[in-house]
Motif scaffolding. Structure first.
Motif, PDB file in Angstrom:
ATOM      1  N   ALA A   5      -0.379   7.480  -6.037  1.00  0.00           N
ATOM      2  CA  ALA A   5       0.926   7.260  -6.673  1.00  0.00           C
ATOM      3  C   ALA A   5       2.040   7.458  -5.660  1.00  0.00           C
ATOM      4  N   SER A   6       3.123   6.723  -5.871  1.00  0.00           N
ATOM      5  CA  SER A   6       4.284   6.846  -4.987  1.00  0.00           C
ATOM      6  C   SER A   6       5.544   6.438  -5.732  1.00  0.00           C
ATOM      7  N   GLY A   7       6.696   6.748  -5.126  1.00  0.00           N
ATOM      8  CA  GLY A   7       7.957   6.283  -5.670  1.00  0.00           C
ATOM      9  C   GLY A   7       8.787   7.315  -6.394  1.00  0.00           C
ATOM     10  N   GLY A   8       8.278   8.517  -6.539  1.00  0.00           N
ATOM     11  CA  GLY A   8       9.060   9.547  -7.205  1.00  0.00           C
ATOM     12  C   GLY A   8      10.246   9.971  -6.366  1.00  0.00           C
ATOM     13  N   GLY A   9      11.119  10.758  -6.981  1.00  0.00           N
ATOM     14  CA  GLY A   9      12.282  11.238  -6.256  1.00  0.00           C
ATOM     15  C   GLY A   9      13.311  11.824  -7.183  1.00  0.00           C
ATOM     16  N   LEU A  10      14.496  12.040  -6.636  1.00  0.00           N
ATOM     17  CA  LEU A  10      15.611  12.594  -7.390  1.00  0.00           C
ATOM     18  C   LEU A  10      16.541  11.471  -7.826  1.00  0.00           C
ATOM     19  N   VAL A  11      16.895  11.474  -9.098  1.00  0.00           N
ATOM     20  CA  VAL A  11      17.782  10.443  -9.635  1.00  0.00           C
ATOM     21  C   VAL A  11      18.735  11.091 -10.623  1.00  0.00           C
ATOM     22  N   GLN A  12      19.930  10.552 -10.717  1.00  0.00           N
ATOM     23  CA  GLN A  12      20.917  11.101 -11.650  1.00  0.00           C
ATOM     24  C   GLN A  12      20.638  10.628 -13.074  1.00  0.00           C
ATOM     25  N   PRO A  13      21.060  11.387 -14.053  1.00  0.00           N
ATOM     26  CA  PRO A  13      20.915  10.928 -15.442  1.00  0.00           C
ATOM     27  C   PRO A  13      21.540   9.550 -15.627  1.00  0.00           C
ATOM     28  N   GLY A  14      20.809   8.711 -16.359  1.00  0.00           N
ATOM     29  CA  GLY A  14      21.254   7.333 -16.564  1.00  0.00           C
ATOM     30  C   GLY A  14      20.778   6.376 -15.507  1.00  0.00           C
ATOM     31  N   GLY A  15      20.191   6.907 -14.459  1.00  0.00           N
ATOM     32  CA  GLY A  15      19.714   6.078 -13.370  1.00  0.00           C
ATOM     33  C   GLY A  15      18.342   5.486 -13.621  1.00  0.00           C
ATOM     34  N   SER A  16      17.847   4.777 -12.618  1.00  0.00           N
ATOM     35  CA  SER A  16      16.554   4.098 -12.715  1.00  0.00           C
ATOM     36  C   SER A  16      15.672   4.467 -11.529  1.00  0.00           C
TER      37      SER A  16
END
Length: 122
Positions: A5-16
């Motif tokens: 698996a890959s692609g995780g990270g930090l994102v702001q609320p409402g983001g994608s």
């Protein structure tokens, strides 16, 4: 056989964010594939599944926001996550029913990927 698996990270609320999972090894066929998640202090839960024919199933909490898809030729499954909420924060695990063939014998087994962390926070 391995699921990566890959692609995780930090994102702001409402983001994608889009996470992906690649299957590799001595694979004859891929049946059902899916994504599960485990938040801190909680049990692992189903997020979405997709059959080899493309039929999908979603947890109520992600319906309308998440989309699962797959590329059978590339042996990959994807999870597109939109309108992310802080409560979506979790380690996301891919899962697949994989058919292998050894010496003329076909065997279907269930496999888990190692997980990718998705953090939704401002």
């Amino acid at each position: 056989v391995q699921l990566q698996a890959s692609g995780g990270g930090l994102v702001q609320p409402g983001g994608s964010l889009r996470v992906s999972c690649a299957a590799s090894g001595n694979i004859f066929g891929l049946n059902d594939m899916g994504w599960y998640r485990q938040a801190p202090g909680k049990q692992r839960e189903l997020v979405a599944t997709i059959t080899s024919g493309g039929n999908t199933n979603y947890a109520e909490s992600v319906k309308g926001r998440f989309t699962i898809s797959r590329d059978n030729a590339k042996k990959r499954v994807f999870l597109q996550m939109n309108s992310l909420k802080p409560e979506d924060t979790a380690v996301y695990y891919c899962n697949a029913d994989i058919v292998t063939r050894y010496g003329g014998k076909f065997t279907e087994s269930n496999y888990w990927g190692q997980g990718t962390l998705v953090t939704v926070s401002s």
